[in-house]
Design a protein around this motif. Structure first.
Motif, mmCIF file in Angstrom:
data_model
loop_
_atom_site.group_PDB
_atom_site.id
_atom_site.type_symbol
_atom_site.label_atom_id
_atom_site.label_comp_id
_atom_site.label_asym_id
_atom_site.label_seq_id
_atom_site.Cartn_x
_atom_site.Cartn_y
_atom_site.Cartn_z
ATOM 1 N N SER A 199 -19.823 27.943 57.440
ATOM 2 C CA SER A 199 -20.670 27.833 56.251
ATOM 3 C C SER A 199 -21.344 29.162 55.933
ATOM 4 C CB SER A 199 -21.727 26.746 56.447
ATOM 5 O OG SER A 199 -21.122 25.479 56.604
ATOM 6 N N GLN A 200 -21.787 29.874 56.972
ATOM 7 C CA GLN A 200 -22.410 31.178 56.769
ATOM 8 C C GLN A 200 -21.418 32.187 56.215
ATOM 9 O OE1 GLN A 200 -25.822 32.120 57.215
ATOM 10 N NE2 GLN A 200 -24.897 33.741 55.953
ATOM 11 N N LEU A 201 -20.198 32.162 56.751
ATOM 12 C CA LEU A 201 -19.155 33.046 56.246
ATOM 13 C C LEU A 201 -18.853 32.748 54.782
ATOM 14 C CD1 LEU A 201 -16.910 35.160 56.674
ATOM 15 C CD2 LEU A 201 -15.428 33.300 57.476
ATOM 16 N N HIS A 202 -18.766 31.479 54.461
ATOM 17 C CA HIS A 202 -18.528 31.060 53.081
ATOM 18 C C HIS A 202 -19.640 31.568 52.167
ATOM 19 C CE1 HIS A 202 -17.196 28.695 49.727
ATOM 20 N NE2 HIS A 202 -18.205 27.850 49.788
ATOM 21 N N ALA A 203 -20.893 31.411 52.626
ATOM 22 C CA ALA A 203 -22.038 31.858 51.823
ATOM 23 C C ALA A 203 -22.018 33.366 51.618
ATOM 24 C CB ALA A 203 -23.341 31.424 52.493
ATOM 25 N N ASP A 204 -21.622 34.101 52.643
ATOM 26 C CA ASP A 204 -21.563 35.568 52.524
ATOM 27 C C ASP A 204 -20.561 35.996 51.453
ATOM 28 O OD1 ASP A 204 -23.425 35.787 54.534
ATOM 29 O OD2 ASP A 204 -21.960 36.179 56.121
ATOM 30 N N VAL A 205 -19.405 35.326 51.416
ATOM 31 C CA VAL A 205 -18.402 35.673 50.403
ATOM 32 C C VAL A 205 -18.905 35.286 49.015
ATOM 33 C CG1 VAL A 205 -15.988 35.433 49.703
ATOM 34 C CG2 VAL A 205 -16.583 35.325 52.117
ATOM 35 N N GLY A 244 -23.491 27.594 43.623
ATOM 36 C CA GLY A 244 -24.212 28.032 44.811
ATOM 37 C C GLY A 244 -25.411 27.142 45.099
ATOM 38 N N LEU A 245 -26.125 26.729 44.039
ATOM 39 C CA LEU A 245 -27.281 25.851 44.212
ATOM 40 C C LEU A 245 -26.844 24.507 44.792
ATOM 41 C CD1 LEU A 245 -30.265 25.199 43.794
ATOM 42 C CD2 LEU A 245 -29.695 24.492 41.447
ATOM 43 N N ILE A 246 -25.760 23.945 44.251
ATOM 44 C CA ILE A 246 -25.250 22.670 44.777
ATOM 45 C C ILE A 246 -24.846 22.834 46.242
ATOM 46 C CG2 ILE A 246 -23.410 20.950 44.600
ATOM 47 C CD1 ILE A 246 -23.347 21.522 41.591
ATOM 48 N N GLY A 247 -24.211 23.958 46.553
ATOM 49 C CA GLY A 247 -23.789 24.198 47.928
ATOM 50 C C GLY A 247 -24.942 24.229 48.897
ATOM 51 N N TYR A 248 -26.029 24.916 48.505
ATOM 52 C CA TYR A 248 -27.183 24.987 49.397
ATOM 53 C C TYR A 248 -27.848 23.623 49.550
ATOM 54 C CZ TYR A 248 -27.565 29.906 50.551
ATOM 55 O OH TYR A 248 -27.345 31.149 51.103
ATOM 56 N N VAL A 249 -27.996 22.902 48.450
ATOM 57 C CA VAL A 249 -28.645 21.587 48.523
ATOM 58 C C VAL A 249 -27.829 20.641 49.398
ATOM 59 C CG1 VAL A 249 -29.338 19.560 47.191
ATOM 60 C CG2 VAL A 249 -29.813 21.856 46.303
ATOM 61 N N GLN A 250 -26.498 20.627 49.234
ATOM 62 C CA GLN A 250 -25.680 19.718 50.037
ATOM 63 C C GLN A 250 -25.733 20.080 51.518
ATOM 64 O OE1 GLN A 250 -21.519 19.800 49.015
ATOM 65 N NE2 GLN A 250 -21.183 21.815 49.904
ATOM 66 N N TYR A 251 -25.825 21.390 51.811
ATOM 67 C CA TYR A 251 -25.876 21.817 53.207
ATOM 68 C C TYR A 251 -27.168 21.341 53.882
ATOM 69 C CZ TYR A 251 -25.970 24.889 57.292
ATOM 70 O OH TYR A 251 -26.042 25.376 58.584
ATOM 71 N N PHE A 252 -28.295 21.490 53.162
ATOM 72 C CA PHE A 252 -29.588 21.138 53.769
ATOM 73 C C PHE A 252 -29.921 19.646 53.645
ATOM 74 C CE2 PHE A 252 -30.215 25.755 53.072
ATOM 75 C CZ PHE A 252 -30.533 26.101 54.374
ATOM 76 N N THR A 253 -29.062 18.886 52.971
ATOM 77 C CA THR A 253 -29.254 17.435 52.894
ATOM 78 C C THR A 253 -28.146 16.687 53.636
ATOM 79 O OG1 THR A 253 -28.120 17.420 50.735
ATOM 80 C CG2 THR A 253 -30.533 17.511 50.717
ATOM 81 N N LEU A 259 -22.894 14.888 46.326
ATOM 82 C CA LEU A 259 -23.037 16.328 46.121
ATOM 83 C C LEU A 259 -21.760 17.079 46.505
ATOM 84 C CD1 LEU A 259 -26.699 17.153 47.245
ATOM 85 C CD2 LEU A 259 -25.770 16.924 44.935
ATOM 86 N N VAL A 260 -21.084 16.600 47.537
ATOM 87 C CA VAL A 260 -19.818 17.231 47.927
ATOM 88 C C VAL A 260 -18.802 17.094 46.794
ATOM 89 C CG1 VAL A 260 -17.892 17.181 49.551
ATOM 90 C CG2 VAL A 260 -20.225 16.895 50.386
ATOM 91 N N LEU A 262 -19.536 16.772 43.596
ATOM 92 C CA LEU A 262 -19.976 17.699 42.547
ATOM 93 C C LEU A 262 -19.562 19.129 42.885
ATOM 94 C CD1 LEU A 262 -23.572 16.490 41.585
ATOM 95 C CD2 LEU A 262 -21.531 16.470 40.147
ATOM 96 N N HIS A 263 -19.631 19.471 44.162
ATOM 97 C CA HIS A 263 -19.244 20.811 44.604
ATOM 98 C C HIS A 263 -17.746 21.030 44.380
ATOM 99 C CE1 HIS A 263 -20.493 24.477 46.459
ATOM 100 N NE2 HIS A 263 -19.621 24.394 47.456
ATOM 101 N N MET A 264 -16.939 19.994 44.584
ATOM 102 C CA MET A 264 -15.506 20.105 44.321
ATOM 103 C C MET A 264 -15.241 20.286 42.830
ATOM 104 S SD MET A 264 -13.422 17.607 46.885
ATOM 105 C CE MET A 264 -11.920 18.432 46.332
ATOM 106 N N ALA A 265 -15.979 19.534 42.011
ATOM 107 C CA ALA A 265 -15.849 19.711 40.560
ATOM 108 C C ALA A 265 -16.259 21.127 40.167
ATOM 109 C CB ALA A 265 -16.709 18.683 39.822
ATOM 110 N N GLY A 266 -17.291 21.651 40.836
ATOM 111 C CA GLY A 266 -17.716 23.024 40.571
ATOM 112 C C GLY A 266 -16.646 24.028 40.954
ATOM 113 N N ALA A 267 -15.911 23.748 42.029
ATOM 114 C CA ALA A 267 -14.819 24.642 42.429
ATOM 115 C C ALA A 267 -13.738 24.695 41.358
ATOM 116 C CB ALA A 267 -14.224 24.178 43.758
ATOM 117 N N VAL A 268 -13.486 23.549 40.715
ATOM 118 C CA VAL A 268 -12.531 23.523 39.607
ATOM 119 C C VAL A 268 -13.038 24.379 38.452
ATOM 120 C CG1 VAL A 268 -11.425 22.051 37.867
ATOM 121 C CG2 VAL A 268 -11.615 21.261 40.230
ATOM 122 N N LEU A 269 -14.328 24.242 38.142
ATOM 123 C CA LEU A 269 -14.897 25.024 37.040
ATOM 124 C C LEU A 269 -14.895 26.520 37.354
ATOM 125 C CD1 LEU A 269 -17.933 22.823 35.919
ATOM 126 C CD2 LEU A 269 -15.745 23.147 34.759
#
Length: 301
Positions: A199-205, A244-253, A259-260, A262-269
């Motif tokens: 997750s940290q590596l993903h966030a760095d990229v 990025g906001l969705i990613g952080y919220v899903q990680y800390f919740t 949310l996951v 929604l994050h996939m839909a965001g990846a499509v966008l």
């Protein structure tokens, strides 16, 4: 064929490719990845789910049926393109169609390997490529042809770098998914990698991607580059920030399924808007290259 018809069919192809990614995510998040435990049939001797498979079988079978809808739309896109005068769109249309059986075969391998996380990742990444191809096809169909570069070459190279970084973000995201929960089935394996480290590596990229996009946007405004490129860069940045906001919220919740998804839909966008940025740096076929002076004409007396 009327260009507007080609454009509408191509847009339907984009939507269909995006929807099947999101519904595939829903299959995994509901634990229905092995709702149909074999392939190409749902169960041995039946293409349909049996009552014993209950809701999971219906969910997985429904997602498989959407593949046939996608085939129809992609085939209609090929027919529309080949019936038009746009020979430059034919390669993209054919690739969009041929990618579907390749994706179906990969989906079969995914099922037969018990949702191996690496094949699941590959399944998603191929879908992302198909979304990008469909988006480029749709955007190009709205103009008479691909013209000259509208921005200075360093900006064009930066756009390419952003596209490559987006690909890296998508790959890293699939590794995170394959290392964490939501495997698609309780019996499915995981990569064995540390989810927190991945997750940290993903966030760095992602931070790198946002930085490159901001740099591009600042440079475009500083040099008064064409509005279509600036808008494409701006919109991509907004989608990146929302994702990025969705990613952080899903990680800390603790990764709630909603949310996951929604994050996939965001990846499509992200894929769609990146393809739009790549498209934007070249104008229509009638546009002059950047820095070129218009050809002077002399009136005949």
């Amino acid at each position: 064929m009327n260009p507007s018809v080609v454009s509408r069919v191509a847009l339907a192809n984009v939507v269909a490719n995006g929807v099947i990614v999101v519904t595939g995510g829903a299959v995994r998040l509901t634990g229905s990845g092995l709702g149909c435990p074999t392939w190409p049939e749902c169960t041995d001797g039946s293409i349909r789910p049996t009552p014993e498979l209950a809701g999971h079988g219906l969910i997985e079978f429904g997602n498989r049926l959407l593949t046939f809808v996608l085939v129809v739309v992609a085939f209609a896109t090929v027919l529309a393109v080949f019936a038009s005068v746009r020979r430059d769109l034919r390669r993209l249309a054919v690739l969009s169609l041929l990618g579907i059986p390749a994706q179906a075969l990969l989906g079969g391998v995914t099922v037969l390997t018990g949702l191996n996380p690496w094949t699941v990742a590959a399944h998603f990444l191929v879908s992302a490529v198909l979304v990008a191809i469909a988006t480029l096809l749709w955007l190009r169909s709205r103009e008479p042809g691909v013209g000259q570069l509208l921005v200075r070459r360093p900006f064009a190279l930066l756009v390419t770098g952003i596209a490559v970084t987006v690909a890296a973000v998508q790959v890293a995201g699939t590794v995170v998914t394959g290392s964490g929960p939501h495997s698609g089935d309780p019996e499915a394996g995981r990569t064995g990698l540390d989810p927190e480290l991945m997750s940290q590596l993903h966030a760095d990229v992602v931070f790198l991607l946002i930085g490159l996009t901001v740099a591009l946007l600042v440079g475009l405004h500083a040099t008064d580059s064409p509005g279509r490129v600036r808008r494409a860069a701006r919109d991509l940045l907004l989608v990146e920030l929302a994702q990025g906001l969705i990613g952080y919220v899903q990680y800390f919740t603790q990764l709630p399924a909603v949310l996951v998804l929604l994050h996939m839909a965001g990846a499509v966008l992200i894929t769609v808007y990146t393809a739009r940025l790549v498209w934007s740096v070249r104008g229509p076929a009638s546009e002059l290259p950047v820095g070129a002076a218009p050809v002077a004409t002399t009136a005949v007396r």
